[in-house]
Write a protein that holds these residues in place. Structure first.
Motif, PDB file in Angstrom:
ATOM      1  N   UNK A  26       0.820  -1.204   0.000  1.00  0.00           N
ATOM      2  CA  UNK A  26       0.000   0.000   0.000  1.00  0.00           C
ATOM      3  C   UNK A  26       0.851   1.250   0.000  1.00  0.00           C
ATOM      4  N   UNK A  27       0.263   2.347  -0.500  1.00  0.00           N
ATOM      5  CA  UNK A  27       0.971   3.617  -0.544  1.00  0.00           C
ATOM      6  C   UNK A  27       0.061   4.725  -0.012  1.00  0.00           C
ATOM      7  N   UNK A  28       0.698   5.774   0.482  1.00  0.00           N
ATOM      8  CA  UNK A  28       0.011   7.013   0.803  1.00  0.00           C
ATOM      9  C   UNK A  28       0.796   8.150   0.159  1.00  0.00           C
ATOM     10  N   UNK A  29       0.173   9.317   0.109  1.00  0.00           N
ATOM     11  CA  UNK A  29       0.813  10.472  -0.517  1.00  0.00           C
ATOM     12  C   UNK A  29       0.878  11.594   0.512  1.00  0.00           C
ATOM     13  N   UNK A  30       2.088  12.090   0.810  1.00  0.00           N
ATOM     14  CA  UNK A  30       2.292  13.194   1.752  1.00  0.00           C
ATOM     15  C   UNK A  30       2.299  14.492   0.932  1.00  0.00           C
ATOM     16  N   UNK A  31       1.364  15.407   1.257  1.00  0.00           N
ATOM     17  CA  UNK A  31       1.130  16.601   0.451  1.00  0.00           C
ATOM     18  C   UNK A  31       1.374  17.853   1.280  1.00  0.00           C
ATOM     19  N   UNK A  32       2.081  18.835   0.686  1.00  0.00           N
ATOM     20  CA  UNK A  32       2.282  20.160   1.285  1.00  0.00           C
ATOM     21  C   UNK A  32       1.221  21.109   0.742  1.00  0.00           C
ATOM     22  N   UNK A  33       0.572  21.877   1.668  1.00  0.00           N
ATOM     23  CA  UNK A  33      -0.482  22.814   1.277  1.00  0.00           C
ATOM     24  C   UNK A  33      -0.205  24.155   1.940  1.00  0.00           C
ATOM     25  N   UNK A  34      -0.491  25.245   1.222  1.00  0.00           N
ATOM     26  CA  UNK A  34      -0.317  26.587   1.773  1.00  0.00           C
ATOM     27  C   UNK A  34      -1.224  26.779   2.983  1.00  0.00           C
ATOM     28  N   UNK A  35      -0.667  27.426   4.036  1.00  0.00           N
ATOM     29  CA  UNK A  35      -1.419  27.596   5.272  1.00  0.00           C
ATOM     30  C   UNK A  35      -2.694  28.421   5.083  1.00  0.00           C
ATOM     31  N   UNK A  36      -2.826  29.130   3.946  1.00  0.00           N
ATOM     32  CA  UNK A  36      -4.029  29.911   3.666  1.00  0.00           C
ATOM     33  C   UNK A  36      -5.269  29.011   3.650  1.00  0.00           C
ATOM     34  N   UNK A  37      -5.091  27.733   3.331  1.00  0.00           N
ATOM     35  CA  UNK A  37      -6.231  26.822   3.190  1.00  0.00           C
ATOM     36  C   UNK A  37      -6.434  25.931   4.408  1.00  0.00           C
ATOM     37  N   UNK A  38      -5.715  26.155   5.499  1.00  0.00           N
ATOM     38  CA  UNK A  38      -5.734  25.211   6.617  1.00  0.00           C
ATOM     39  C   UNK A  38      -7.118  25.062   7.239  1.00  0.00           C
ATOM     40  N   UNK A  39      -7.912  26.144   7.220  1.00  0.00           N
ATOM     41  CA  UNK A  39      -9.247  26.068   7.814  1.00  0.00           C
ATOM     42  C   UNK A  39     -10.248  25.356   6.909  1.00  0.00           C
ATOM     43  N   UNK A  40      -9.870  25.097   5.676  1.00  0.00           N
ATOM     44  CA  UNK A  40     -10.791  24.493   4.719  1.00  0.00           C
ATOM     45  C   UNK A  40     -10.417  23.064   4.357  1.00  0.00           C
ATOM     46  N   UNK A  41      -9.348  22.574   4.939  1.00  0.00           N
ATOM     47  CA  UNK A  41      -8.881  21.227   4.624  1.00  0.00           C
ATOM     48  C   UNK A  41      -9.166  20.316   5.816  1.00  0.00           C
ATOM     49  N   UNK A  42      -9.795  19.185   5.553  1.00  0.00           N
ATOM     50  CA  UNK A  42     -10.154  18.242   6.607  1.00  0.00           C
ATOM     51  C   UNK A  42     -10.160  16.833   6.018  1.00  0.00           C
ATOM     52  N   UNK A  43     -10.183  15.843   6.899  1.00  0.00           N
ATOM     53  CA  UNK A  43     -10.188  14.452   6.441  1.00  0.00           C
ATOM     54  C   UNK A  43     -11.459  14.174   5.647  1.00  0.00           C
ATOM     55  N   UNK A  44     -11.296  13.414   4.589  1.00  0.00           N
ATOM     56  CA  UNK A  44     -12.432  13.071   3.742  1.00  0.00           C
ATOM     57  C   UNK A  44     -12.489  13.859   2.455  1.00  0.00           C
ATOM     58  N   UNK A  45     -11.754  14.990   2.365  1.00  0.00           N
ATOM     59  CA  UNK A  45     -11.736  15.754   1.123  1.00  0.00           C
ATOM     60  C   UNK A  45     -11.135  14.899   0.002  1.00  0.00           C
ATOM     61  N   UNK A  46     -11.674  15.068  -1.196  1.00  0.00           N
ATOM     62  CA  UNK A  46     -11.238  14.267  -2.332  1.00  0.00           C
ATOM     63  C   UNK A  46     -10.281  15.060  -3.215  1.00  0.00           C
ATOM     64  N   UNK A  47      -9.473  14.318  -3.954  1.00  0.00           N
ATOM     65  CA  UNK A  47      -8.523  14.913  -4.905  1.00  0.00           C
ATOM     66  C   UNK A  47      -8.368  13.946  -6.065  1.00  0.00           C
ATOM     67  N   UNK A  48      -7.793  14.449  -7.142  1.00  0.00           N
ATOM     68  CA  UNK A  48      -7.517  13.606  -8.304  1.00  0.00           C
ATOM     69  C   UNK A  48      -6.068  13.777  -8.723  1.00  0.00           C
ATOM     70  N   UNK A  49      -5.524  12.719  -9.326  1.00  0.00           N
ATOM     71  CA  UNK A  49      -4.157  12.778  -9.828  1.00  0.00           C
ATOM     72  C   UNK A  49      -4.141  12.127 -11.206  1.00  0.00           C
ATOM     73  N   UNK A  50      -3.699  12.856 -12.237  1.00  0.00           N
ATOM     74  CA  UNK A  50      -3.629  12.277 -13.586  1.00  0.00           C
ATOM     75  C   UNK A  50      -2.326  11.496 -13.767  1.00  0.00           C
TER      76      UNK A  50
END
Length: 417
Positions: free
Chosen positions: A267-291
């Motif tokens: 199994x794999x996981x992906x460690x992602x860096x995000x700008x602190x501007x979005x910290x209040x809007x990011x939570x577990x369960x949010x979806x993303x896509x990768x091409x």
């Protein structure tokens, strides 16, 4: 005969003077025209990017980068310090649980184990000595008890005999009393011997219990030392791939020092860096896509690290459904993180204009396409392709979306075909 010469109405000098006055007036008029009202600039239309404002489906998302990591990693630390004597495998090897990785040596630990072994042997020897002594003591007390029982039996027989003889006046009182006293003495001595024998049994049991506890404690200490010596051989705690092995033969490692890690395969996981501007809007369960390889794979946030470092925070994502084939540990993925649900909105294509205007104004193209003039707008959320238009523009409006860097303080652009 003299001839009369007529004077010309327009001399060369007069024409030049009038021409100069006209040119000066034109310059003054042009200056007044261009310095009053809107500032304009001629631009080539084909060098601009013009986008149409339109209704469409909008979903706020942001592009982020992530690094592929194993789903589970187990760190390998030195349980005991020592010198690296032997390496059985190299970095990247696939291991089975219990496989040896490397061997350390620690003479102090070996000496301590030998000392503890001696302690165990001494304790066992003393335990045997105490057991033999207790058995001998018990035998002596049993022998004494047997002697007392025999003497009591003889004293009882003599007492009964003398009692009959005394009653028949065959013997005197003195002889009868002596046999009676002897009988009572040996009867009390037998009772005392029984109590002594019982106390000896209790004492022997206690001594044996204490000896067993001492031996068990010494044996446990020896087992612990043997385990410590066994820990000098570092083994794989689970099945997995050995990574980041940091040990060379002859190198000294302190107790607790990191030796490497074992990545659990599967199994794999992906460690992602995000700008602190979005910290209040990011939570577990949010979806993303990768091409990847012409196909989009879904990811889901499983953990949010709220600690902010250098203006950024981290999240862990896992594949939701199908896992992208062929990915490797350490690989960088370009991910699109969705921050909202899809909704209908007025959309404006993204472009370089935003860097100069901050989304507060744009150059809107006139209907005839002859020019573009400055209008105030209000832009909301954004994704990788569009800005959400909140005010200032209508569907069908055309906007210059390329960079405004060369336009300075111009309020109108004259579009040249």
């Amino acid at each position: 005969m003299d001839r009369v010469i007529q004077k010309k109405k327009w001399g060369r000098k007069r024409i030049l003077t009038i021409s100069g006055i006209v040119v000066l007036a034109a310059l003054i008029a042009g200056s007044i025209y261009f310095t009053s009202g809107k500032s304009r600039l001629n631009v080539e239309a084909d060098r601009l990017t013009i986008s149409e404002v339109k209704q469409g489906v909008f979903q706020e998302n942001i592009p982020v980068n992530g690094v592929v990591l194993p789903l589970t990693s187990i760190y390998l630390d030195a349980q005991e310090g020592g010198r690296v004597e032997e390496k059985y495998v190299e970095d990247g090897a696939v291991m089975k649980k219990g496989d040896p990785i490397l061997r350390l040596s620690n003479t102090d630990l070996l000496m301590t184990m030998v000392t503890q072994q001696s302690t165990v042997f001494n304790t066992l020897t003393q335990m045997q000595i105490n057991r033999n002594a207790a058995q001998q003591n018990t035998v002596n007390k049993l022998t004494a008890m047997a002697d007392v029982s025999s003497l009591l039996t003889e004293a009882k027989r003599l007492y009964n005999l003398n009692k009959r003889l005394y009653e028949q006046k065959a013997i005197g009182l003195q002889e009868f009393k002596k046999s009676e006293n002897d009988f009572n003495y040996y009867m009390e001595k037998e009772k005392l011997s029984k109590r002594i024998l019982q106390a000896d049994s209790v004492s022997t049991t206690q001594q044996q219990t204490q000896d067993r506890q001492s031996y068990d404690a010494a044996q446990n200490a020896l087992s612990l030392m043997q385990k410590k010596v066994g820990d000098l051989i570092v083994r794989a705690p689970v099945d997995g791939q050995l990574t980041s092995l940091d040990a060379e033969i002859g190198q000294n490692k302190n107790k607790g020092e990191r030796l490497g890690q074992l990545d659990v395969i599967g199994g794999f996981k992906v460690r992602v860096d995000i700008d602190e501007h979005y910290i209040s809007r990011v939570y577990t369960g949010l979806m993303a896509t990768v091409p990847l390889s012409g196909k989009e794979y879904k990811l889901k946030i499983t953990k949010v690290y709220t600690q902010v470092t250098g203006g950024r925070f981290q999240v862990d994502m896992e594949f939701d459904g199908e896992v992208a084939p062929g990915i490797r540990r350490g690989q960088t993925l370009q991910i699109v993180l969705a921050l909202s649900e899809e909704r209908k909105a007025l959309l404006l294509a993204k472009g370089g204009f935003y860097q100069q205007t901050g989304g507060n104004w744009v150059f809107k193209v006139r209907e005839d396409g002859s020019s573009a003039y400055k209008v105030n707008v209000q832009l909301g959320n954004q994704n990788r392709d569009f800005y959400e238009v909140i005010g200032g523009l209508q569907p069908g409006d055309k906007v210059v979306t390329s960079s405004y860097e060369n336009y300075g303080t111009m309020e109108e652009l004259i579009l040249k075909k």
